[in-house]
Design a protein around this motif. Structure first.
Motif, mmCIF file in Angstrom:
data_model
loop_
_atom_site.group_PDB
_atom_site.id
_atom_site.type_symbol
_atom_site.label_atom_id
_atom_site.label_comp_id
_atom_site.label_asym_id
_atom_site.label_seq_id
_atom_site.Cartn_x
_atom_site.Cartn_y
_atom_site.Cartn_z
ATOM 1 N N PRO A 142 0.818 -1.212 0.000
ATOM 2 C CA PRO A 142 0.000 0.000 0.000
ATOM 3 C C PRO A 142 0.853 1.264 0.000
ATOM 4 C CG PRO A 142 -0.616 -1.475 1.809
ATOM 5 C CD PRO A 142 0.613 -2.026 1.180
ATOM 6 N N THR A 143 0.345 2.289 -0.659
ATOM 7 C CA THR A 143 1.033 3.581 -0.684
ATOM 8 C C THR A 143 0.249 4.636 0.091
ATOM 9 O OG1 THR A 143 -0.011 4.126 -2.783
ATOM 10 C CG2 THR A 143 2.191 3.140 -2.878
ATOM 11 N N CYS A 144 -0.870 4.235 0.682
ATOM 12 C CA CYS A 144 -1.642 5.155 1.512
ATOM 13 C C CYS A 144 -1.233 4.954 2.973
ATOM 14 C CB CYS A 144 -3.138 4.927 1.327
ATOM 15 S SG CYS A 144 -3.681 3.247 1.736
ATOM 16 N N CYS A 145 -1.478 5.972 3.794
ATOM 17 C CA CYS A 145 -1.062 5.923 5.192
ATOM 18 C C CYS A 145 -2.218 6.303 6.110
ATOM 19 C CB CYS A 145 0.082 6.907 5.426
ATOM 20 S SG CYS A 145 1.537 6.597 4.421
ATOM 21 N N ILE A 146 -2.286 5.642 7.278
ATOM 22 C CA ILE A 146 -3.281 5.972 8.299
ATOM 23 C C ILE A 146 -2.679 5.679 9.671
ATOM 24 C CG2 ILE A 146 -4.389 3.712 8.237
ATOM 25 C CD1 ILE A 146 -7.070 5.244 8.679
ATOM 26 N N ASP A 147 -2.949 6.558 10.626
ATOM 27 C CA ASP A 147 -2.483 6.359 11.991
ATOM 28 C C ASP A 147 -3.543 5.536 12.718
ATOM 29 O OD1 ASP A 147 -1.660 6.501 14.624
ATOM 30 O OD2 ASP A 147 -1.106 8.625 14.517
ATOM 31 N N SER A 148 -3.257 4.281 13.005
ATOM 32 C CA SER A 148 -4.256 3.409 13.625
ATOM 33 C C SER A 148 -4.616 3.870 15.037
ATOM 34 C CB SER A 148 -3.770 1.961 13.642
ATOM 35 O OG SER A 148 -2.589 1.856 14.404
ATOM 36 N N ALA A 149 -3.704 4.561 15.722
ATOM 37 C CA ALA A 149 -3.988 5.050 17.065
ATOM 38 C C ALA A 149 -4.879 6.287 17.030
ATOM 39 C CB ALA A 149 -2.687 5.367 17.794
ATOM 40 N N ASP A 150 -4.800 7.080 15.951
ATOM 41 C CA ASP A 150 -5.609 8.289 15.805
ATOM 42 C C ASP A 150 -5.947 8.472 14.329
ATOM 43 O OD1 ASP A 150 -6.831 10.742 15.856
ATOM 44 O OD2 ASP A 150 -5.063 11.862 16.513
ATOM 45 N N PRO A 151 -7.022 7.838 13.849
ATOM 46 C CA PRO A 151 -7.382 7.895 12.429
ATOM 47 C C PRO A 151 -7.669 9.298 11.904
ATOM 48 C CG PRO A 151 -8.573 6.139 13.536
ATOM 49 C CD PRO A 151 -7.885 6.943 14.595
ATOM 50 N N THR A 152 -7.890 10.274 12.793
ATOM 51 C CA THR A 152 -8.135 11.654 12.338
ATOM 52 C C THR A 152 -6.828 12.383 12.025
ATOM 53 O OG1 THR A 152 -8.136 12.528 14.599
ATOM 54 C CG2 THR A 152 -10.259 11.804 13.696
ATOM 55 N N ARG A 153 -5.703 11.846 12.461
ATOM 56 C CA ARG A 153 -4.392 12.453 12.208
ATOM 57 C C ARG A 153 -3.983 12.194 10.770
ATOM 58 N NH1 ARG A 153 1.020 10.878 15.631
ATOM 59 N NH2 ARG A 153 2.298 12.630 14.977
ATOM 60 N N GLU A 154 -3.630 13.248 10.066
ATOM 61 C CA GLU A 154 -3.239 13.109 8.662
ATOM 62 C C GLU A 154 -1.792 12.649 8.539
ATOM 63 O OE1 GLU A 154 -4.217 16.064 5.737
ATOM 64 O OE2 GLU A 154 -5.756 16.880 7.058
ATOM 65 N N LEU A 155 -1.597 11.641 7.688
ATOM 66 C CA LEU A 155 -0.255 11.143 7.383
ATOM 67 C C LEU A 155 -0.018 11.264 5.890
ATOM 68 C CD1 LEU A 155 -0.141 7.809 9.440
ATOM 69 C CD2 LEU A 155 0.629 10.064 10.146
ATOM 70 N N THR A 156 1.253 11.292 5.525
ATOM 71 C CA THR A 156 1.619 11.307 4.116
ATOM 72 C C THR A 156 2.753 10.316 3.883
ATOM 73 O OG1 THR A 156 2.241 12.740 2.278
ATOM 74 C CG2 THR A 156 3.323 13.182 4.357
ATOM 75 N N CYS A 157 2.846 9.821 2.674
ATOM 76 C CA CYS A 157 3.929 8.912 2.313
ATOM 77 C C CYS A 157 5.098 9.772 1.840
ATOM 78 C CB CYS A 157 3.459 7.957 1.214
ATOM 79 S SG CYS A 157 4.662 6.685 0.807
ATOM 80 N N LYS A 158 6.095 9.946 2.700
ATOM 81 C CA LYS A 158 7.228 10.845 2.425
ATOM 82 C C LYS A 158 8.372 10.099 1.749
ATOM 83 C CE LYS A 158 10.473 14.025 4.519
ATOM 84 N NZ LYS A 158 10.958 14.633 5.751
ATOM 85 N N TYR A 159 8.795 10.642 0.603
ATOM 86 C CA TYR A 159 9.941 10.090 -0.134
ATOM 87 C C TYR A 159 11.208 10.363 0.668
ATOM 88 C CZ TYR A 159 13.456 9.658 -3.830
ATOM 89 O OH TYR A 159 14.547 9.311 -4.569
ATOM 90 N N ILE A 160 11.963 9.328 0.994
ATOM 91 C CA ILE A 160 13.245 9.469 1.688
ATOM 92 C C ILE A 160 14.379 9.335 0.678
ATOM 93 C CG2 ILE A 160 14.752 8.542 3.491
ATOM 94 C CD1 ILE A 160 12.150 9.836 4.549
ATOM 95 N N ASN A 161 14.356 8.270 -0.094
ATOM 96 C CA ASN A 161 15.308 8.071 -1.185
ATOM 97 C C ASN A 161 14.680 7.071 -2.161
ATOM 98 O OD1 ASN A 161 15.894 5.376 -0.256
ATOM 99 N ND2 ASN A 161 17.356 6.238 1.207
#
Length: 74
Positions: A44-63
């Motif tokens: 998966p390329t989508c992100c979700i915080d299971s502890a707080d689903p209202t918190r926005e996450l993003t898939c950040k490119y590192i390298n």
């Protein structure tokens, strides 16, 4: 013949949500992308915080080999 197609279509559509559910989003700090030589991330390329689903996450490119789910914003 038309009845067979109708039955197949109905079976396919009823299984579609199950197939889509198999690809859940990644949790915070989990890998969500990248590739190494001939290997490419297929998860998966989508992100979700299971502890707080209202918190926005993003898939950040590192390298080129790794992307990670991190909180959006400061």
């Amino acid at each position: 013949m038309q009845l067979k197609l109708s039955i197949l279509f109905t079976l396919f559509m009823s299984s579609a949500p199950f197939a889509l559910a198999q690809q859940a989003c990644q949790d915070i700090n989990q890998q969500c992308g990248g590739s190494v030589m001939t290997w490419t991330w297929t998860g998966p390329t989508c992100c979700i915080d299971s502890a707080d689903p209202t918190r926005e996450l993003t898939c950040k490119y590192i390298n080129s080999q790794f992307s990670v789910c991190v909180p959006t914003g400061p």
